[in-house]
Design an enzyme around this catalytic site. Structure first.
Site, PDB file in Angstrom:
ATOM      1  N   GLY A  16       0.836  -1.219   0.032  1.00  0.00           N
ATOM      2  CA  GLY A  16       0.058  -0.067   0.000  1.00  0.00           C
ATOM      3  C   GLY A  16       0.890   1.181   0.135  1.00  0.00           C
ATOM      4  O   GLY A  16       0.504   2.288   0.806  1.00  0.00           O
ATOM      5  N   ARG A  20      -0.890   8.371   0.415  1.00  0.00           N
ATOM      6  CA  ARG A  20      -1.090   8.607   2.029  1.00  0.00           C
ATOM      7  C   ARG A  20       0.098   8.081   2.677  1.00  0.00           C
ATOM      8  O   ARG A  20       1.247   8.485   2.273  1.00  0.00           O
ATOM      9  CB  ARG A  20      -2.466   8.113   2.372  1.00  0.00           C
ATOM     10  CG  ARG A  20      -3.717   8.813   1.922  1.00  0.00           C
ATOM     11  CD  ARG A  20      -4.849   8.139   2.171  1.00  0.00           C
ATOM     12  NE  ARG A  20      -5.235   8.305   3.651  1.00  0.00           N
ATOM     13  CZ  ARG A  20      -5.995   9.052   4.122  1.00  0.00           C
ATOM     14  NH1 ARG A  20      -6.264  10.221   3.459  1.00  0.00           N
ATOM     15  NH2 ARG A  20      -6.153   8.848   5.557  1.00  0.00           N
ATOM     16  N   ASN A  95       2.074  -2.177   5.449  1.00  0.00           N
ATOM     17  CA  ASN A  95       1.313  -1.167   5.685  1.00  0.00           C
ATOM     18  C   ASN A  95      -0.351  -1.104   5.005  1.00  0.00           C
ATOM     19  O   ASN A  95      -1.230  -0.400   5.526  1.00  0.00           O
ATOM     20  CB  ASN A  95       1.701   0.165   4.759  1.00  0.00           C
ATOM     21  CG  ASN A  95       1.009   1.337   4.882  1.00  0.00           C
ATOM     22  OD1 ASN A  95       0.669   2.024   5.835  1.00  0.00           O
ATOM     23  ND2 ASN A  95       0.391   1.534   3.624  1.00  0.00           N
ATOM     24  N   ASP A 146      -2.809   0.121  14.714  1.00  0.00           N
ATOM     25  CA  ASP A 146      -3.718   1.416  15.168  1.00  0.00           C
ATOM     26  C   ASP A 146      -4.098   1.246  16.579  1.00  0.00           C
ATOM     27  O   ASP A 146      -4.017   0.140  17.165  1.00  0.00           O
ATOM     28  CB  ASP A 146      -5.250   1.054  14.149  1.00  0.00           C
ATOM     29  CG  ASP A 146      -5.785   2.167  13.927  1.00  0.00           C
ATOM     30  OD1 ASP A 146      -6.144   2.879  15.050  1.00  0.00           O
ATOM     31  OD2 ASP A 146      -6.150   2.415  12.851  1.00  0.00           O
ATOM     32  N   TYR A 159     -13.078  -4.213  11.987  1.00  0.00           N
ATOM     33  CA  TYR A 159     -11.478  -3.697  11.803  1.00  0.00           C
ATOM     34  C   TYR A 159     -10.642  -3.389  12.913  1.00  0.00           C
ATOM     35  O   TYR A 159      -9.639  -3.895  12.889  1.00  0.00           O
ATOM     36  CB  TYR A 159     -11.832  -2.295  10.923  1.00  0.00           C
ATOM     37  CG  TYR A 159     -10.469  -1.422  11.021  1.00  0.00           C
ATOM     38  CD1 TYR A 159      -9.615  -1.478  10.005  1.00  0.00           C
ATOM     39  CD2 TYR A 159     -10.264  -0.448  12.312  1.00  0.00           C
ATOM     40  CE1 TYR A 159      -8.399  -0.498  10.072  1.00  0.00           C
ATOM     41  CE2 TYR A 159      -9.143   0.283  12.207  1.00  0.00           C
ATOM     42  CZ  TYR A 159      -8.169   0.137  11.151  1.00  0.00           C
ATOM     43  OH  TYR A 159      -7.123   0.700  11.280  1.00  0.00           O
ATOM     44  N   ALA A 161     -10.903  -5.562  15.487  1.00  0.00           N
ATOM     45  CA  ALA A 161     -10.402  -6.879  15.894  1.00  0.00           C
ATOM     46  C   ALA A 161      -9.386  -7.305  14.962  1.00  0.00           C
ATOM     47  O   ALA A 161      -8.262  -8.050  15.289  1.00  0.00           O
ATOM     48  CB  ALA A 161     -11.522  -7.688  15.712  1.00  0.00           C
ATOM     49  N   THR A 162      -9.393  -6.912  13.486  1.00  0.00           N
ATOM     50  CA  THR A 162      -8.071  -7.244  12.785  1.00  0.00           C
ATOM     51  C   THR A 162      -6.825  -6.510  13.246  1.00  0.00           C
ATOM     52  O   THR A 162      -5.827  -7.178  13.195  1.00  0.00           O
ATOM     53  CB  THR A 162      -8.443  -6.840  11.332  1.00  0.00           C
ATOM     54  OG1 THR A 162      -8.512  -5.491  10.976  1.00  0.00           O
ATOM     55  CG2 THR A 162      -9.528  -7.607  10.797  1.00  0.00           C
ATOM     56  N   LYS A 163      -7.030  -5.260  13.803  1.00  0.00           N
ATOM     57  CA  LYS A 163      -5.767  -4.708  14.140  1.00  0.00           C
ATOM     58  C   LYS A 163      -5.257  -5.300  15.500  1.00  0.00           C
ATOM     59  O   LYS A 163      -4.046  -5.182  15.656  1.00  0.00           O
ATOM     60  CB  LYS A 163      -6.041  -3.280  14.162  1.00  0.00           C
ATOM     61  CG  LYS A 163      -6.000  -2.500  13.093  1.00  0.00           C
ATOM     62  CD  LYS A 163      -4.949  -2.511  12.079  1.00  0.00           C
ATOM     63  CE  LYS A 163      -5.024  -1.908  10.989  1.00  0.00           C
ATOM     64  NZ  LYS A 163      -3.896  -2.003   9.867  1.00  0.00           N
TER      65      LYS A 163
END
Length: 250
Positions: A16, A20, A95, A146, A159, A161-163
């Protein structure tokens, strides 16, 4: 594009990496003397523009890879292309991330699988595919986590939970790959506002709730990345919060 196997510069792969925060990290690693592999999916224009900018600074220092991280074959293909071009790999920056709300009762299986695949599955299998190469160079992995891993964001349960899983993965990989490879994570707070995200009122409230009373900048993340890559020789399995102090609030 011809192979650049004669390169002696350390090599970094940033997923990614076309826009940004990803683009900022690519520029920081490049400025530090590294060759960079820029992975992207849909940001075709941005990826080629970034490559042109960096090639004007140092010819033969970049390589673009377009790939869908949700495809199970992608991690191995990315690493094979990276090694085939530069002949080595020293840094992996996981990333790339998907971010959007998943309301309880309205979340689809496709949304769940997309968030899991991009935010957890891809970093794991990229780390697995690159492990032997990083062991050879005594390299490092940096995952972009995050603050919502530990402070879940309302309406973003999948989201968050994934982090949280990525944080646990960081610590697990640090044990698995020691002593040759260091594995750490950066947990940003608000650095760039989400595209089409918070209203001005919500932004002001978030700033007010941040101890340092401001949002961060991409440069804050770049400095954290360079610290973990270049200077933190005795640091592994750690999560570096770059959040203006939000993670210390009750």
């Amino acid at each position: 594009m011809l192979s650049n196997l004669t390169s002696e510069n350390p090599v970094a792969l940033v997923t990614g990496g076309a826009r940004r925060l990803g683009a900022g990290m690519v520029k920081a690693l490049h400025a530090a003397g590294m060759n960079v592999i820029i992975h992207y999916l849909n940001s075709v224009v941005e990826a080629h523009s970034l490559q042109k900018e960096l090639e004007n600074i140092r010819a033969g220092s970049t390589f673009l890879i377009n790939a869908d991280l949700c495809d199970p074959a992608t991690p191995g293909e990315i690493i094979n292309k990276a090694i085939g071009y530069f002949g080595r790999l020293d840094v992996l920056v996981n990333n790339a991330s998907s971010f959007y709300p998943t309301l309880l009762g309205e979340t689809s299986i496709q949304q769940f699988d997309d968030l899991i695949s991009t935010n957890v599955k891809a970093p794991y299998f990229l780390s697995q595919a690159t492990a032997s190469h990083l062991i050879a160079t005594k390299g490092t992995i940096v995952n972009i986590a995050d603050i919502y891993a530990n402070r879940p964001l309302k309406s973003h349960s999948v989201y968050s939970a994934t982090k949280a899983a990525l944080v646990s993965l960081t610590q697990s990989l640090a044990r698995e790959l020691a002593p040759s490879v260091r594995v750490n994570a950066i947990a940003p707070g608000v650095i760039l506002w989400p595209e089409g995200g918070e209203s001005s009122e919500e932004q002001s409230l978030m700033v007010e709730r941040t101890p340092l009373k401001r949002i961060g900048t991409p440069h804050d993340i770049q400095k954290a990345l360079l610290f973990l890559v270049r200077d933190a020789d005795f640091v592994t399995g750690q999560i570096l919060y770059v959040d203006g102090g939000r993670s210390i609030l009750a």
